[in-house]
Design an enzyme around this catalytic site. Structure first.
Site, mmCIF file in Angstrom:
data_model
loop_
_atom_site.group_PDB
_atom_site.id
_atom_site.type_symbol
_atom_site.label_atom_id
_atom_site.label_comp_id
_atom_site.label_asym_id
_atom_site.label_seq_id
_atom_site.Cartn_x
_atom_site.Cartn_y
_atom_site.Cartn_z
ATOM 1 N N SER A 253 26.345 -2.584 10.037
ATOM 2 C CA SER A 253 27.457 -2.198 10.903
ATOM 3 C C SER A 253 27.026 -0.989 11.733
ATOM 4 C CB SER A 253 28.687 -1.851 10.064
ATOM 5 O OG SER A 253 29.129 -2.985 9.342
ATOM 6 N N ARG B 54 31.842 6.614 4.035
ATOM 7 C CA ARG B 54 30.504 6.542 4.624
ATOM 8 C C ARG B 54 29.945 7.927 4.960
ATOM 9 N NH1 ARG B 54 31.753 3.012 2.447
ATOM 10 N NH2 ARG B 54 32.030 0.858 3.057
ATOM 11 N N GLU C 34 27.128 4.529 12.818
ATOM 12 C CA GLU C 34 26.932 4.682 11.381
ATOM 13 C C GLU C 34 25.492 5.014 11.019
ATOM 14 O OE1 GLU C 34 27.604 1.808 7.557
ATOM 15 O OE2 GLU C 34 29.344 2.220 8.807
#
Length: 378
Positions: free
Chosen positions: A250, A166, A370
């Site tokens: 998320s 990520r 995130e």
């Protein structure tokens, strides 16, 4: 590029927060996007680029600068680098799930497990999007981008983007700036040509998510349909009628920790090694053997642990919210911080901080957000 009447960013982001900015432009072509960005950078004006708005958490105060909406679309098929492959050059503003649907319909394998992920193609390499064991790094060949420092447009190989879990050199991490400030103009993927028939399903994580045996074979369309159904059950497919989907997906990253730290967590906490374990083999020539076998070399490894499990076992269950708050954890999936309707960015940030504090107090681990935070702090 046409300047348009600014609208509240709450209408353009899936977390539904943010006031109207000072100015707003809409880029329908790459030339328009490049021209506007060069002008903004030359003027030193604050700027923000928005694609699908699915990975942004925007504060309550108006953004004092210019927001550029990327609306470029288009998929260009190209020859692959080897037999049995095809490349696709995709414009940055193209809807990601529409791209996945295109690949499945044309029998191209490589991103089908990422069905249902909101956002645009240009955002995919920025945080190396992924789901169920597939990540964009596995199929990305190159990106076309414009660098903020120079205004130059160039084609950059995927290997030069620092793609990791990520992350990439393009991502604006919380508390830091990108290693390479730039805007993606297009991406190029290389996919396997497999057709509409059944194929073996690679990857333990994907097979487990879909309930498939190791030797199972299914079609790309079957995978897409079942991934979409799985994500919908978790509230991870956008639905205007379902507040569980009013989120940035998320909100916290699954944590990457050392193997030693992972051993301090409860044994039932889900974890996945980031590199396969290889049993070392020591070969000693018979002529040199003196009866002593050297000890094995220990190599430190990293482990990914489930942030959702840590949140739940810190006492924050599905649907948790603070008193009188319009923000809450999803009733389907604790990893999603959701806007239950009219929540301010302040309310969402308060819940996110509370979640971080509970996990840190219970497990000694600070979860990292995130999404990209704009005008808001945790």
């Amino acid at each position: 590029m046409p300047e348009i009447e600014p609208v509240a960013l709450a209408r353009l982001t899936t977390l539904r927060t943010g006031a109207a900015p000072a100015r707003m432009f809409e880029a329908g072509t790459t030339d328009e996007l490049v021209t506007e960005l060069r002008e903004l950078w030359a003027a030193g004006e604050p700027w923000l680029v928005i694609g699908g708005g699915s990975n942004l958490f925007v504060g309550d105060e108006p953004f004092e600068g210019t927001v550029v909406r990327v609306r470029t679309t288009g998929i260009e098929p190209l020859p692959g680098s080897r037999p049995g492959t095809m490349r696709l050059r995709v414009q940055a503003g193209h809807d990601w799930d529409a791209l996945v649907a295109y690949t499945v319909a044309h029998g191209l394998a490589g991103i089908e497990a990422m069905s249902g992920i909101p956002g645009t193609a240009g955002a995919a390499p920025v945080q190396n999007v992924g789901a169920y064991g597939q990540e964009i790094v596995q199929t990305l060949v190159e990106v076309e981008l414009i660098d903020e420092a120079t205004g130059d447009v160039s084609v950059v190989a995927a290997d030069d983007l620092g793609l990791g879990f990520r992350t990439s050199v393009l991502k604006h991490h919380y508390g830091s700036v990108p290693e390479r400030p730039a805007v993606v103009l297009s991406i190029t993927l290389e996919l396997a040509v497999v057709g509409a028939g059944e194929i073996p399903v690679a990857g333990d994580q994907l097979r487990a998510a879909l309930g498939l045996e190791p030797d199972a074979s299914v079609s790309l369309s079957w995978i897409r349909d079942h991934v979409l159904a799985t994500r919908a059950r978790k509230g991870m497919v956008l639905d205007d009628t379902d507040p569980d989907t009013w989120s940035a997906g998320s909100f916290f990253q699954n944590a990457i920790v050392s193997e030693a730290f992972a051993r301090t967590l409860p044994a039932e906490c889900p974890r996945w090694p980031l590199a396969p374990y290889v049993d070392p083999v020591t070969v000693i020539p018979l002529a040199a053997f003196d009866g002593v076998v050297p000890p094995p070399i220990t190599v430190a490894t990293e482990v990914k642990v489930s942030a959702a499990w840590l949140i739940e076992h810190a006492g924050l269950g599905k649907g948790f919210s603070l008193p009188r708050s319009r923000a809450g954890l999803s009733t389907k999936h604790t990893l999603a911080v959701t806007n239950r309707g009219g929540a301010s960015a302040g309310e969402i940030a308060q819940l996110a901080r509370f979640t971080q504090q509970r996990v840190q107090a219970e497990f000694g681990l600070l979860l990292q957000p995130e999404p990209v935070l704009v005008g808001v702090d945790l």
